[in-house]
Write an enzyme that holds these catalytic residues in place. Structure first.
Site, PDB file in Angstrom:
ATOM      1  CG  ASP A   1      -1.959  -1.206   1.321  1.00  0.00           C
ATOM      2  OD1 ASP A   1      -2.566  -1.414  -0.032  1.00  0.00           O
ATOM      3  OD2 ASP A   1      -2.474  -1.661   2.278  1.00  0.00           O
TER       4      ASP A   1
ATOM      5  CG  ASP B   1      -6.250  -1.825  -1.877  1.00  0.00           C
ATOM      6  OD1 ASP B   1      -6.362  -2.941  -2.013  1.00  0.00           O
ATOM      7  OD2 ASP B   1      -5.280  -1.269  -1.286  1.00  0.00           O
TER       8      ASP B   1
END
Length: 176
Positions: A131, A152
């Site tokens: 991330d 995502d």
């Protein structure tokens, strides 16, 4: 549908993997951070073995469980597609986004090294999802928003499109 996968899913999957590899190469895990928009948006390198919002991150069997969930989701999408439950443009677009997002994060779980974050250099199923997009708008629940990535974003957009499609598309008749 194949054309949509080649023109949308594949490029988004490649973008996801390229951006994650760039982050791994240029940002030390949890150490390096670059402010892009002062006080609002940063690039950084975070590891996530859990799911959305970092839930279950670092748990012992997270990669196994969420790999199984990803594979089940892909199987479910395939079966539902075969049954004609994605009849319109919105639902097919959503499926293409969902597939790219699921494959993007699944690739990380399966093939990214836990030490260093590099692809295809470690033990199978011992990786983490990279991330790197961090936002803070200064008010709850966006203070700060949990870090995320391109995959995502694809999954969230797919969920929104599927919700909209469920109200505007008729699953009984196939549209062009």
């Amino acid at each position: 549908m194949i054309r949509l996968f080649l023109l949308l899913s594949l490029p988004l999957y490649i973008l996801d993997q390229l951006t994650k590899s760039w982050i791994v190469a240029n940002f030390r895990l949890y150490e390096t951070e670059q402010e892009v928009i002062p006080g609002v948006f940063w690039l950084h390198h975070a590891a996530n073995t859990g799911v959305a919002f970092g839930m279950f991150n670092g748990t012992e069997y997270a990669n196994y469980a969420f790999t199984a969930v990803s594979l089940a989701a892909l199987t479910f999408i395939y079966v539902m597609h075969q049954k004609g439950l994605f009849p319109g443009k919105l639902s097919r677009l959503a499926v293409a986004l969902l597939v790219s997002g699921v494959f993007g994060n699944l690739t990380d779980r399966l093939f990214r090294t836990h030490e260093g974050g590099h692809l295809f250099a470690g033990t199978f199923l011992d990786g983490y999802v990279v991330d790197f997009l961090k936002f803070d708008f200064g008010f709850p629940p966006f203070h700060p928003w949990p870090s995320f990535n391109v995959a995502d974003s694809c999954v969230v957009c797919a969920a929104i499109l599927l919700a909209v499609a469920s109200f505007v598309e008729d699953p009984k008749s196939k549209q062009a």
